[in-house]
Scaffold this motif. Structure first.
Motif, short mmCIF file in Angstrom:
data_model
loop_
_atom_site.label_atom_id
_atom_site.label_comp_id
_atom_site.label_asym_id
_atom_site.label_seq_id
_atom_site.Cartn_x
_atom_site.Cartn_y
_atom_site.Cartn_z
N GLU A 1 8.75 13.15 -2.37
CA GLU A 1 7.70 13.44 -1.39
C GLU A 1 6.48 12.54 -1.55
N ARG A 2 6.33 11.88 -2.71
CA ARG A 2 5.21 10.96 -2.91
C ARG A 2 5.48 9.60 -2.26
N LYS A 3 6.68 9.38 -1.78
CA LYS A 3 7.08 8.17 -1.05
C LYS A 3 6.83 6.88 -1.86
N PRO A 4 7.51 6.72 -2.99
CA PRO A 4 7.31 5.51 -3.80
C PRO A 4 7.78 4.23 -3.14
N LEU A 5 8.66 4.33 -2.15
CA LEU A 5 9.13 3.13 -1.46
C LEU A 5 8.19 2.69 -0.33
N LEU A 6 7.19 3.52 0.00
CA LEU A 6 6.23 3.18 1.05
C LEU A 6 5.20 2.21 0.50
N ASN A 7 5.08 1.05 1.13
CA ASN A 7 4.07 0.07 0.73
C ASN A 7 2.76 0.41 1.42
N ARG A 8 1.87 1.06 0.70
CA ARG A 8 0.65 1.57 1.31
C ARG A 8 -0.37 0.47 1.62
N PHE A 9 -0.31 -0.66 0.90
CA PHE A 9 -1.27 -1.71 1.24
C PHE A 9 -0.83 -2.53 2.45
N GLN A 10 0.30 -2.20 3.00
CA GLN A 10 0.78 -2.90 4.19
C GLN A 10 0.84 -1.95 5.39
N GLN A 11 -0.08 -0.98 5.40
CA GLN A 11 -0.17 -0.02 6.50
C GLN A 11 -1.57 -0.10 7.09
N ILE A 12 -1.79 0.62 8.19
CA ILE A 12 -3.14 0.79 8.71
C ILE A 12 -3.55 2.23 8.48
N TRP A 13 -4.83 2.41 8.11
CA TRP A 13 -5.32 3.73 7.71
C TRP A 13 -6.66 4.01 8.40
N CYS A 14 -7.01 5.30 8.42
CA CYS A 14 -8.33 5.71 8.90
C CYS A 14 -9.37 5.22 7.89
N PRO A 15 -10.33 4.39 8.30
CA PRO A 15 -11.26 3.80 7.34
C PRO A 15 -12.33 4.75 6.84
N GLY A 16 -12.59 5.84 7.57
CA GLY A 16 -13.62 6.76 7.13
C GLY A 16 -14.96 6.08 6.96
N SER A 17 -15.63 6.43 5.88
CA SER A 17 -17.01 5.96 5.69
C SER A 17 -17.13 4.47 5.42
#
Length: 635
Positions: free
Chosen positions: A427-443
Motif C-alpha cells: 500500500e506504500r507503493k514502492p514502485l511509484l516514482n514520486r519525483f516524476q509526478q505532479i502534486w498539489c504544491p500547497g504553501s
C-alpha cells in the motif's frame, strides 16, 4: 576506375547488367532479396538468368528449389538433404539479407556442354555487408542449363572440408556515474547457482530442496535439466544470487543479509551436484537509494526484438526498462562486434570474410551527488514521499529521491512471483516514482503568488489586509465554504503572511490579481509546458480545464490548492505532495541564501500523511539529519 566487361556469348552482343535499378520481376522478389532481373524474349533460360533466379532462392531460403537447379551428376553434393543442410546452416547462421547480384561477364568454354558466368555478389550479414566476385559454371542438358554446384559458390575460398564460423564480441554497456565518478550502474559480479546432472544422487529430493532454497517451482528446474543441450557433465544454471565476498564477511559487524546469504549458499553447496560460480551482471551499488533514478535492465523479450528490429539486439541482449537505463539506452547500449570467418579442418583460421568491430557503450555522467542522494534516502526511506536537491545557482540537480523505493539489483537477479506481487500490492507503493509526478504544491506556491502580485501591481507589500481570524469567506455567495488558516497575527502584511503561511492572505491576493492575469503569469512561468529536462516530467497545471473556472477556485489557487498541480523541478525545484482523501502533507524547503557561497544547495522534501507524526516539523528534522550526514562526510 571502371572495370572492363567482356561481351556475353549471345549473338545480339547485348550486355547484361543486373542490379537494383533494373526492372523488377515481382514486388515480393525485390523486397525479400533485393535482386531484380529481366527475362529475355527467347523461351530458353540463359545461364545468366538461371544464376539470378538461383540467387533469388537464397534470399527466400528456398533450398529445395536451389537444389533442383543443380546438376547432381557434376556437383559436389548428390544428396539433397546434405545440400540443404550445408546451405541453410551457413546462410541462416550469418543471417543473410538484401542479396544482390551483378553479372560481370559470360564466356562459353571450349566444351559444348559447359558455360560459365562471372558475377559480383553482395549481401548483408551479422558482421556487415559482404561483397565478392565469383564464377558459376553450368552444364547444358536436355532440360536446359543446370548449375555445377560446389562449396565455392557460397564463398570463393570455401572448400568442402571447411566450416564457416561466427565469433561474437559483446559490447560492454556504459556505466552511469555521478558528478564525482562514483558508479550508480555498471559491471559487477554475482553468483550463478546451477546443477551438474551427472553428479545428482537423489534427483527428486535435490529438486525439492532447490525449489525451497531458490524460491523456484520444481517444474521449472526440471525443464532446465531436460533441455536438449544438457548432458551429464553440463553445468545447468538455475538462478543468479548475490555474491558473498570475503571482505563483507570479514567486516567487524557483518550485515544480516550477507550472513543470511552465506548460510543459504552453504546449504546449497551441501546438495550433491550443486555448483556456484561467478557471473558478470549489471549492478547497482546504491541499491534502493537510487532505484527510481537509475531504473534497471532486463533481458530482451520477443516484443523487444520486434520493436527494435535492426538495432543490433539479439536473444542474449539486455535493454533498459526504466529510469536512466531506459532514458539513455542508445548511449549505454553500444554495438556488439561480430566476425565471420572460414575455419580449416584442423581448426585454424583460413580467412576472415567480414568483421564488425565492437563498439562499447558510452558512460553517462550525471550532476547527481550520490552521497547526498543516499543521505536523503536514509532519512526518508520508510516515508511515502520524495526529495529534490539542486544547486540554486547553476540549476544542476544533485539528488532525486523517491521513497519508499526498490532495489534495482533484485530485477537483475530475478524476482520471484511472490516478491513481484509483494511490491505491487504494497500500500506504500514502492514502485511509484514520486519525483516524476505532479502534486498539489500547497504553501510552496505562496511566494510565487506574492511575486505575481508585486510584478503586476495588484498587491502592495505594505498593505494590511486585516485580521480575519482563522476562517474567512468573501461574501455570502460562497455558501458554507470558508478558507481557514492556522495563525492569527497583526499586521496582516505580505512579510508576516509568508512567515505565518497565511492561507487567507494569499486567497485575497489571488482574488486581487484576477484569474486572467494569474493564468497569464503562470503561463509565462512555464505552467502547461514541458520542462527541458532529460527525465520527462508532466507539465504543471493551474486547472483541470483550460481556465480557472470560479472565484472559489481562484482563491484556493492563491495558497497552492484548488486544481493547481506542480511537478518536482518546476519553479526552481520546489516540490511537495498531492492531497489525497483529506490526508495532510508536510513539506520543507531549505536553500543557501548567499549567491556566492562555495557549495550552494537547495532541497525540497515532502512526506505524505504527516498529521499524526509532527506535521512539517517531521520533514524539517529529517532534512536536518540528511544535511548533517552529507556535510559531515566532508562535502
Amino acid at each position: 576506375m571502371e572495370r572492363k566487361r567482356r561481351q556475353p556469348y549471345k549473338r545480339n552482343k547485348k550486355r547484361i547488367h543486373i542490379a537494383a535499378a533494373v526492372l523488377s520481376v515481382t514486388a515480393a522478389f525485390a523486397a525479400v532479396c533485393g535482386i531484380v532481373y529481366f527475362m529475355r524474349g527467347s523461351g530458353r533460360e540463359t545461364p545468366e538468368e538461371l544464376l539470378v533466379r538461383y540467387m533469388e532462392q537464397i534470399g527466400q531460403h528456398n533450398y529445395e528449389e536451389m537444389y533442383r537447379m543443380t546438376d547432381p551428376a557434376h556437383s559436389a553434393y548428390t544428396d539433397k538433404e546434405a545440400f540443404i543442410k550445408r546451405n541453410s546452416a551457413i546462410y541462416e547462421g550469418i543471417e543473410i539479407e538484401n542479396v544482390r547480384v551483378e553479372v560481370l561477364e559470360n564466356d562459353r568454354n571450349n566444351s559444348r556442354e559447359q558455360d560459365s558466368v562471372a558475377y559480383q555478389m553482395s549481401f548483408d550479414t551479422l558482421a556487415g555487408n559482404l561483397r565478392f566476385e565469383n564464377e558459376m559454371q553450368f552444364t547444358d542438358t536436355e532440360d536446359g542449363y543446370k548449375i555445377i554446384w560446389h562449396d565455392g559458390l557460397i564463398f570463393p575460398e570455401l572448400a568442402s572440408e571447411d566450416k564457416v564460423r561466427i565469433e561474437s564480441s559483446p559490447a560492454e554497456r556504459g556505466k552511469i556515474l555521478d558528478r564525482n565518478e562514483r558508479m550508480l550502474a555498471g559491471p559487477g559480479t554475482a553468483s550463478s547457482v546451477g546443477l551438474v546432472p551427472g553428479r545428482l544422487e537423489d534427483r527428486e529430493n535435490a529438486l525439492h530442496q532447490l525449489s525451497r532454497l531458490l524460491d523456484m517451482d520444481p517444474e521449472t528446474i526440471r525443464n532446465c535439466l531436460d533441455a536438449a543441450w544438457v548432458t551429464e557433465d553440463s553445468f545447468v544454471p538455475l538462478k543468479t544470487v548475490p555474491k558473498v565476498s570475503e571482505l563483507d564477511l570479514m567486516a567487524l559487524d557483518p550485515k544480516e543479509d550477507v550472513l543470511a546469504e552465506k548460510a543459504r549458499q552453504d546449504v546449497l553447496l551441501a546438495i550433491p551436484g550443486v555448483m556456484i560460480s561467478d557471473v558478470e551482471v549489471r549492478t547497482y551499488p546504491f541499491g534502493a537509494a537510487a532505484g527510481h533514478l537509475t531504473g534497471y535492465v532486463r533481458n530482451v523479450t520477443a516484443e523487444d526484438l520486434e520493436e527494435h528490429a535492426g538495432e543490433g539486439y539479439n536473444e542474449n541482449s539486455v535493454i533498459g526498462k526504466s529510469g536512466l537505463e531506459a532514458l539513455f539506452e542508445k548511449e549505454l547500449k553500444g554495438q556488439d562486434g561480430c566476425s565471420i570467418y572460414i575455419e580449416r579442418e584442423d581448426g585454424s583460421k583460413k580467412s576472415v570474410l567480414a568483421n564488425l568491430p565492437v563498439q562499447n557503450g558510452q558512460d553517462v555522467r550525471l550532476t547527481i551527488d550520490t552521497q547526498l542522494q543516499e543521505a536523503l534516502y536514509q532519512q526518508f526511506q520508510e516515508d511515502p514521499g520524495c526529495s529534490v536537491a539542486m544547486d540554486p545557482c547553476s540549476g544542476e540537480v544533485l539528488a532525486l529521491v523517491s521513497t519508499p523505493s526498490f532495489n534495482s539489483n533484485e530485477f537483475i537477479l530475478g524476482l520471484s512471483d511472490a516478491r513481484w506481487n509483494a511490491l505491487n500490492e504494497d500500500e506504500r507503493k514502492p514502485l511509484l516514482n514520486r519525483f516524476q509526478q505532479i502534486w498539489c504544491p500547497g504553501s510552496t506556491l505562496k511566494p510565487v503568488i506574492a511575486s505575481i502580485g508585486l510584478k503586476t501591481g495588484a498587491v502592495d507589500w505594505q498593505e494590511d489586509f486585516g485580521n480575519e481570524g482563522l476562517s474567512w469567506q468573501k461574501d455570502a455567495t460562497w455558501g458554507d465554504y470558508y478558507i481557514t488558516t492556522l495563525h492569527a497575527y497583526e499586521p496582516v502584511t505580505m512579510e508576516n503572511a509568508l512567515i505565518y503561511s497565511d492561507n487567507i492572505y494569499f486567497a485575497k491576493a489571488a482574488l486581487g490579481i484576477g484569474a486572467d492575469v494569474l493564468e497569464r503569469e503562470l503561463n509565462i512561468m512555464g505552467f502547461g509546458e514541458q520542462i527541458p529536462f532529460e527525465i520527462v516530467m508532466p507539465p504543471s497545471q493551474y486547472s483541470n480545464t483550460e481556465h480557472i473556472e470560479s472565484e472559489i477556485q481562484l482563491a484556493d489557487s492563491g495558497y497552492g490548492q484548488g486544481q493547481i498541480l506542480v511537478n518536482p523541478l518546476h519553479m526552481a525545484g520546489l516540490y511537495t505532495a498531492f492531497c489525497n482523501e483529506g490526508t495532510e502533507i508536510g513539506w520543507f524547503a531549505v536553500f543557501t541564501a548567499e549567491k556566492d557561497a562555495e557549495d550552494s544547495l537547495l532541497i525540497v522534501s515532502m512526506v505524505e500523511n504527516v498529521k499524526e507524526i509532527g506535521g512539517s516539523g517531521y520533514v524539517v528534522s529529517k532534512d536536518r539529519n540528511a544535511l548533517d550526514a552529507y556535510w559531515g562526510s566532508g562535502q
